[in-house]
Design a protein around this motif. Structure first.
Motif, PDB file in Angstrom:
ATOM      1  N   LEU A  52       0.833  -1.210   0.000  1.00  0.00           N
ATOM      2  CA  LEU A  52       0.000   0.000   0.000  1.00  0.00           C
ATOM      3  C   LEU A  52       0.862   1.253   0.000  1.00  0.00           C
ATOM      4  O   LEU A  52       0.531   2.256  -0.646  1.00  0.00           O
ATOM      5  CB  LEU A  52      -0.933  -0.026   1.201  1.00  0.00           C
ATOM      6  N   ILE A  53       2.018   1.202   0.704  1.00  0.00           N
ATOM      7  CA  ILE A  53       2.923   2.354   0.685  1.00  0.00           C
ATOM      8  C   ILE A  53       3.502   2.539  -0.718  1.00  0.00           C
ATOM      9  O   ILE A  53       3.628   3.663  -1.214  1.00  0.00           O
ATOM     10  CB  ILE A  53       4.027   2.174   1.748  1.00  0.00           C
ATOM     11  N   ALA A  54       3.839   1.394  -1.378  1.00  0.00           N
ATOM     12  CA  ALA A  54       4.340   1.483  -2.758  1.00  0.00           C
ATOM     13  C   ALA A  54       3.299   2.119  -3.672  1.00  0.00           C
ATOM     14  O   ALA A  54       3.620   2.954  -4.523  1.00  0.00           O
ATOM     15  CB  ALA A  54       4.706   0.086  -3.258  1.00  0.00           C
ATOM     16  N   SER A  55       2.022   1.718  -3.482  1.00  0.00           N
ATOM     17  CA  SER A  55       0.942   2.296  -4.299  1.00  0.00           C
ATOM     18  C   SER A  55       0.809   3.789  -4.053  1.00  0.00           C
ATOM     19  O   SER A  55       0.651   4.582  -4.994  1.00  0.00           O
ATOM     20  CB  SER A  55      -0.360   1.564  -3.966  1.00  0.00           C
ATOM     21  N   LEU A  57       3.154   5.863  -2.964  1.00  0.00           N
ATOM     22  CA  LEU A  57       4.316   6.548  -3.550  1.00  0.00           C
ATOM     23  C   LEU A  57       4.180   6.627  -5.066  1.00  0.00           C
ATOM     24  O   LEU A  57       4.528   7.646  -5.676  1.00  0.00           O
ATOM     25  CB  LEU A  57       5.601   5.817  -3.164  1.00  0.00           C
ATOM     26  N   TYR A  58       3.683   5.545  -5.681  1.00  0.00           N
ATOM     27  CA  TYR A  58       3.555   5.517  -7.140  1.00  0.00           C
ATOM     28  C   TYR A  58       2.620   6.616  -7.622  1.00  0.00           C
ATOM     29  O   TYR A  58       2.956   7.381  -8.525  1.00  0.00           O
ATOM     30  CB  TYR A  58       3.052   4.137  -7.575  1.00  0.00           C
ATOM     31  N   PHE A  59       1.426   6.695  -7.002  1.00  0.00           N
ATOM     32  CA  PHE A  59       0.471   7.695  -7.465  1.00  0.00           C
ATOM     33  C   PHE A  59       0.863   9.101  -7.024  1.00  0.00           C
ATOM     34  O   PHE A  59       0.520  10.074  -7.689  1.00  0.00           O
ATOM     35  CB  PHE A  59      -0.939   7.354  -6.978  1.00  0.00           C
ATOM     36  N   GLY A  60       1.589   9.204  -5.890  1.00  0.00           N
ATOM     37  CA  GLY A  60       1.974  10.518  -5.419  1.00  0.00           C
ATOM     38  C   GLY A  60       3.153  11.097  -6.176  1.00  0.00           C
ATOM     39  O   GLY A  60       3.146  12.265  -6.573  1.00  0.00           O
ATOM     40  N   LEU A  61       4.197  10.272  -6.402  1.00  0.00           N
ATOM     41  CA  LEU A  61       5.438  10.795  -6.974  1.00  0.00           C
ATOM     42  C   LEU A  61       5.442  10.754  -8.500  1.00  0.00           C
ATOM     43  O   LEU A  61       5.949  11.667  -9.149  1.00  0.00           O
ATOM     44  CB  LEU A  61       6.631  10.004  -6.431  1.00  0.00           C
TER      45      LEU A  61
ATOM     46  N   VAL B  48      -5.337  -6.874  -5.470  1.00  0.00           N
ATOM     47  CA  VAL B  48      -6.144  -5.785  -6.026  1.00  0.00           C
ATOM     48  C   VAL B  48      -5.343  -4.486  -6.058  1.00  0.00           C
ATOM     49  O   VAL B  48      -5.378  -3.742  -7.054  1.00  0.00           O
ATOM     50  CB  VAL B  48      -7.454  -5.629  -5.206  1.00  0.00           C
ATOM     51  N   VAL B  49      -4.585  -4.219  -4.975  1.00  0.00           N
ATOM     52  CA  VAL B  49      -3.765  -3.002  -4.935  1.00  0.00           C
ATOM     53  C   VAL B  49      -2.697  -3.041  -6.017  1.00  0.00           C
ATOM     54  O   VAL B  49      -2.460  -2.045  -6.722  1.00  0.00           O
ATOM     55  CB  VAL B  49      -3.143  -2.839  -3.527  1.00  0.00           C
ATOM     56  N   LEU B  50      -2.060  -4.215  -6.191  1.00  0.00           N
ATOM     57  CA  LEU B  50      -1.021  -4.334  -7.221  1.00  0.00           C
ATOM     58  C   LEU B  50      -1.619  -4.171  -8.617  1.00  0.00           C
ATOM     59  O   LEU B  50      -0.999  -3.574  -9.506  1.00  0.00           O
ATOM     60  CB  LEU B  50      -0.307  -5.688  -7.099  1.00  0.00           C
ATOM     61  N   TYR B  51      -2.842  -4.696  -8.807  1.00  0.00           N
ATOM     62  CA  TYR B  51      -3.507  -4.514 -10.097  1.00  0.00           C
ATOM     63  C   TYR B  51      -3.828  -3.042 -10.338  1.00  0.00           C
ATOM     64  O   TYR B  51      -3.751  -2.561 -11.482  1.00  0.00           O
ATOM     65  CB  TYR B  51      -4.777  -5.366 -10.151  1.00  0.00           C
ATOM     66  N   GLY B  52      -4.155  -2.334  -9.257  1.00  0.00           N
ATOM     67  CA  GLY B  52      -4.389  -0.898  -9.377  1.00  0.00           C
ATOM     68  C   GLY B  52      -3.147  -0.150  -9.834  1.00  0.00           C
ATOM     69  O   GLY B  52      -3.226   0.770 -10.652  1.00  0.00           O
TER      70      GLY B  52
END
Lengths: 124, 89
Positions: A52-55, A57-61, B48-52
């Motif tokens: 979730l932290i990777a997600s 960072l991905y959308f933020g950075l 699901v998060v990784l797919y996102g």
């Protein structure tokens, strides 16, 4: 031409994958039910936190729209993991641990699940 | 680089899902099966998060939040059923 952000996100993803597989492997590998309770409730929760932290960072950075939805999911999972672990341990104990093997509670009421709740509040 | 890490993480969680399904089928008692179901839900949220991330869309966060809530409530309900033989007393 990999930026620092990409390296950070990739590191978080790799950490999440390692912790996820360790948690699920522990669920298969460990011998006793109470030992098995350790692996998913700790390792897998940590793994999904890293994902979730990777997600975030991905959308933020990289995408430029920072949101804190993921932190909410992380917080929710970190709050609920101990509760589910406690419930599963109680469900196991009720059928596999005899009442005589448990230590004395030192209160008027006995162990929750084995005895009925007291009529009055124990701290009154 | 993110692409490779994404594939690695997805492979790890998918393998974890398969291992958890084994424990769900083979688990000697009810507590193991409840724990396996809880872990399946956690692995699913991660997928699901990784797919996102893979599709680059933020629509999947609501889905994963809902899956997390339903997973928690169902685990607690199942445990209460094993404990008391009744869910709402």
């Amino acid at each position: 031409m990999e930026s620092l952000a990409e390296i950070l996100i990739a590191a978080c993803l790799v950490i999440s994958g390692i912790f996820g597989i360790v948690g699920s492997w522990g669920l298969v590998r460990l011998g006793d039910s109470m030992q098995r309770l350790h692996a998913p409730t700790k390792a897998t929760t940590l793994g999904i936190g890293a994902a979730l932290i990777a997600s975030m960072l991905y959308f933020g950075l990289l995408k430029g729209n920072l949101s804190f939805h993921e932190l909410m999911i992380t917080l929710f999972l970190f709050l609920t993991a101990p509760v589910t672990a406690n419930f599963i341990a109680k469900a196991y104990m009720l059928h596999h641990v005899a009442k005589g093997d448990l230590p004395d509670t030192g209160r008027q009421c006995g162990w929750a699940g084995y005895d009925d709740p007291p009529e009055t509040h124990p701290l009154d | 680089m993110i692409h490779a890490a994404l594939i690695f993480a997805t492979a790890c969680f998918t393998l974890g899902l398969i291992l958890t399904v084994y424990r769900l089928a083979a688990g000697p008692n009810a507590a193991d099966r409840i724990l396996a179901l809880d872990t399946i839900v956690i692995n699913l949220i991660a997928l699901v998060v990784l797919y996102g991330i893979w599709t680059g869309s933020q629509t999947f966060f609501e889905a994963s939040m809902l899956i997390a809530m339903v997973g928690f409530v169902s685990t607690v309900a199942y445990c209460r059923f094993v404990l008391r033989g009744n869910i709402i007393e």
